[in-house]
Design an enzyme around this catalytic site. Sequence first.
Site, PDB file in Angstrom:
ATOM      1  N   CYS A 179      24.043  13.741  16.573  1.00  0.00           N
ATOM      2  CA  CYS A 179      24.994  13.933  17.679  1.00  0.00           C
ATOM      3  C   CYS A 179      26.386  13.373  17.379  1.00  0.00           C
ATOM      4  O   CYS A 179      27.365  13.806  17.991  1.00  0.00           O
ATOM      5  CB  CYS A 179      24.467  13.261  18.935  1.00  0.00           C
ATOM      6  SG  CYS A 179      22.812  13.754  19.429  1.00  0.00           S
ATOM      7  N   ILE A 180      26.493  12.418  16.484  1.00  0.00           N
ATOM      8  CA  ILE A 180      27.784  11.766  16.247  1.00  0.00           C
ATOM      9  C   ILE A 180      28.440  12.229  14.948  1.00  0.00           C
ATOM     10  O   ILE A 180      29.457  11.678  14.535  1.00  0.00           O
ATOM     11  CB  ILE A 180      27.649  10.227  16.262  1.00  0.00           C
ATOM     12  CG1 ILE A 180      26.832   9.707  15.078  1.00  0.00           C
ATOM     13  CG2 ILE A 180      27.038   9.770  17.574  1.00  0.00           C
ATOM     14  CD1 ILE A 180      26.823   8.176  14.969  1.00  0.00           C
TER      15      ILE A 180
END
Length: 359
Positions: free
Chosen positions: A350-351
Amino acid sequence: MPLGTADAPTRRTEEPMSWRMPSETAPHERTWMAFPVADNVADETPGGVERTFAAWAAVANTIAEFEPVSILVDPSELENARRLLDPAVEIVECPVDEFWMRDHGPTFVVDDERPGVLGAVDWTFNGWGAPEWARWEKSAEHARFVADRVGAELVSSALVNEGGGIHVDGEGTVLLTETVQLDPRRNPYADKRRVEAEMARTIGATKAIWLPRGLTRDYDELGTNGHVDIVATLTSPGQVLVHSQRNPEHPDFEVSREIVALLAGSTDAAGRTLEVTELPAPSVIRDDEGFVDYSYVNHLVVNGGVIACGFGDDEADAAAREILEAAYPGRRAVTVDARQIFAGGGGIHCITQQQPVVG
């Protein structure tokens, strides 16, 4: 175009092109991230901000062992970023509020009819459905900012979507979730046909496989309402890796069983029946907030490696590395503790956002 050409104007695509999103396993030019800003960190407990900084830095520094990393850093956090990041990580000064780069950054695509051309899909981003707590005005500009910096053609989209809401095999198949792209807080007038048409235009997907939902925790206040990148991923054409909760006390026990069955009965863009490999969850099922969504599916594939989420469960972490290395032959899996990242609503995938090599 090499990195560092910030003066190069973004070329906006006016007519549909033959864009295709490569598989995450395709060679990377680099990985993009965004460094957290203190006043937007969800963890308000003592030391929470510093733990969040350290978690993001640990991911960036580990990726840098395999491939170049560029990280957007708000001017207010330059000192912290320089203190924690390996010198090999390129710091790019840029306004930041949200720092989940997969979701508000560009989704990179290539044009098979124009070798050497890189595209950057700029999805409409509204903070995962415009919840009251979200602040996304600065980060909604990141796709255009990064596209400018790397000289990519901007592929604008009116679809509210995030990079964590899709997974592709690079050959026309995309995994989607009904509660994300069809979320009325994101796309109140969308239906599957319209979403699939936009996926075909922007990322070259000709076959969509719709999951009915995501993991339970992902529907909490800080969740994404069912991102697929914590549930399942296409590791290679015809092969899918799926989160498997083995504890019947966890609500995702039934969720993961349903998704495994759905995917086992699905075919990809080439007509192949998917071969499903289950990736067991770690043993812990709760934290102070309730049932966790700890998932090894939320990993990042890099050049020569896999950056895997770790949850302090040595046996399960090791088993996940073995499964990931088997799913991605020739790559070395490395575990980075992801519990602080999951506390904020996501994981390593997600990052991060990969930029493919073009040529």
